[in-house]
Design an enzyme around this catalytic site. Structure first.
Site, short mmCIF file in Angstrom:
data_model
loop_
_atom_site.label_atom_id
_atom_site.label_comp_id
_atom_site.label_asym_id
_atom_site.label_seq_id
_atom_site.Cartn_x
_atom_site.Cartn_y
_atom_site.Cartn_z
N GLU A 193 -6.92 4.77 7.86
CA GLU A 193 -6.97 6.22 7.71
C GLU A 193 -7.84 7.08 6.76
O GLU A 193 -8.39 8.00 7.17
CB GLU A 193 -5.48 6.65 6.74
CG GLU A 193 -4.16 6.24 7.44
CD GLU A 193 -3.09 5.39 6.84
OE1 GLU A 193 -2.97 5.60 5.40
OE2 GLU A 193 -2.16 5.11 7.30
N GLU A 228 -6.04 -5.11 10.39
CA GLU A 228 -4.90 -4.09 10.53
C GLU A 228 -5.15 -3.28 11.80
O GLU A 228 -5.92 -2.43 11.86
CB GLU A 228 -4.83 -3.00 9.44
CG GLU A 228 -4.74 -3.42 8.09
CD GLU A 228 -3.90 -2.59 7.10
OE1 GLU A 228 -2.69 -2.83 6.57
OE2 GLU A 228 -4.38 -1.38 7.15
N HIS A 262 -9.53 1.53 4.69
CA HIS A 262 -8.42 1.33 5.39
C HIS A 262 -8.59 2.50 6.70
O HIS A 262 -9.50 3.36 6.67
CB HIS A 262 -7.30 2.19 4.60
CG HIS A 262 -5.85 2.00 5.03
ND1 HIS A 262 -5.77 2.94 6.09
CD2 HIS A 262 -4.99 1.20 4.94
CE1 HIS A 262 -4.20 2.60 6.25
NE2 HIS A 262 -4.00 1.59 5.72
N ASN A 312 0.90 -1.16 0.04
CA ASN A 312 0.07 -0.05 0.03
C ASN A 312 0.88 1.19 0.02
O ASN A 312 1.50 1.57 1.00
CB ASN A 312 -0.91 -0.03 1.19
CG ASN A 312 -1.55 1.31 1.55
OD1 ASN A 312 -1.80 2.11 0.36
ND2 ASN A 312 -2.17 1.63 2.66
N GLY A 370 2.15 2.24 10.85
CA GLY A 370 2.90 3.33 10.64
C GLY A 370 3.74 3.53 11.90
O GLY A 370 4.29 4.61 12.01
N LYS A 383 0.14 4.14 -0.22
CA LYS A 383 -0.32 5.41 0.51
C LYS A 383 -0.10 6.54 -0.43
O LYS A 383 -0.23 6.47 -1.85
CB LYS A 383 0.04 5.63 1.90
CG LYS A 383 0.33 4.50 2.83
CD LYS A 383 0.41 4.80 4.22
CE LYS A 383 0.51 3.67 5.04
NZ LYS A 383 0.05 3.77 6.24
N SER A 434 3.13 -2.36 10.18
CA SER A 434 4.37 -2.51 10.76
C SER A 434 5.17 -3.71 10.18
O SER A 434 5.84 -4.16 10.86
CB SER A 434 4.84 -2.03 12.10
OG SER A 434 4.35 -0.61 12.16
#
Ligand code: PEP
Length: 246
Positions: free
Chosen positions: A95, A164, A93, A9, A170, A11, A208
């Site tokens: 985010e 996730e 996701h 991904n 991250g 991003k 991560s």
């Protein structure tokens, strides 16, 4: 035996030159035992499709509209993704749930729109640190997955699920293989109640994932590969993760 899948991904990172170098590195790392894909920003779909056309590496997007077409400025439809040869679209996701206030139902509608165009949705679920510490992990991930299962109905077996944990994305803080496996096991049990395909379905872990922890995570019974953010931006790291499957 399920085949492993590793998805990068990217991003909101990339440039023409950086992408070319990264994709060349990933292509150069073949052959992989696992299926490998990259989910890139929309403007780079075209060049990614060209760079990967003659390879077995797949590509996809990081989101997709719940709408088929219309006055939805800034959105990209599943039909458009299909035209670019996208195999996957990440939906839900954390985010996007966090910064764009995406609800469980919107995520489910996006997954349905993707499937309707032959694009496999990679549906992300995961708890925040506060939810984990409150003992709510199971309830949160089940609620998130349940919305998608109900909306996809008899097609639920066609999605890819990605667990996730938000606290691991991250942050450099990875779920232990045991923590991740425990949630994957729960998710697969939930899928069993919904579809006869549950045992064949791919459940990815994301948060991560790095070259030095990938093999242990991927060795867990219900972890079928990874959704990889930061480490997918360096060819050497991503190749090492793609090779960390048996
Ligand atoms: C992600 O963006 O889906 C992700 C898992 O990021 P990272 O690997 O950087 O934690």
């Amino acid at each position: 035996m399920r085949r492993k899948l590793i998805v990068g991904n990217w991003k909101m990172y990339g440039s023409h030159s950086a992408n070319a170098e990264l994709l060349a590195g990933i292509v150069g790392g073949r052959p992989y035992l696992a299926d490998v894909a990259v989910c890139v920003p929309f403007p780079y779909l075209s060049e990614t499709a060209v760079a990967l056309a003659a390879t077995d590496i797949r590509w996809g997007a990081q989101d997709c509209s719940a709408h088929e077409q219309g006055a939805y400025t800034g959105e990209v439809s599943a039909a458009m993704l299909q035209e670019f040869g996208c195999r996957y679209a990440i939906v839900g996701h954390s985010e996007r749930r966090q910064y764009h206030a995406e609800s469980d139902q919107l995520v489910a509608d996006k997954a349905k729109a993707a499937l309707a165009r032959g694009v496999t949705p990679i549906v992300c679920v995961g708890e925040t640190l506060a939810q984990r510490e409150a003992g709510d992990t199971e309830a949160v991930v089940k609620r998130q997955l349940s919305a998608v299962i109900h909306t996809l109905a008899h097609c639920a077996g066609e999605m890819v699920v990605a667990y996730e944990p938000v606290w691991a994305i991250g942050t450099g803080r990875t779920a232990t293989p045991e923590q991740a496996q425990a949630v994957h096991h729960l998710l697969r049990a939930q899928l069993h109640a919904a579809t006869p395909r549950a045992d064949a379905m791919t459940i990815l872990y994301g948060g991560s994932v790095k070259p030095d922890n990938a093999a242990q995570l991927f060795a867990q019974a219900d972890i079928d590969g990874g959704l990889v953010g930061g480490a997918s931006l360096k060819a050497a790291d991503f190749v090492a993760i793609c090779r960390a499957t048996t």
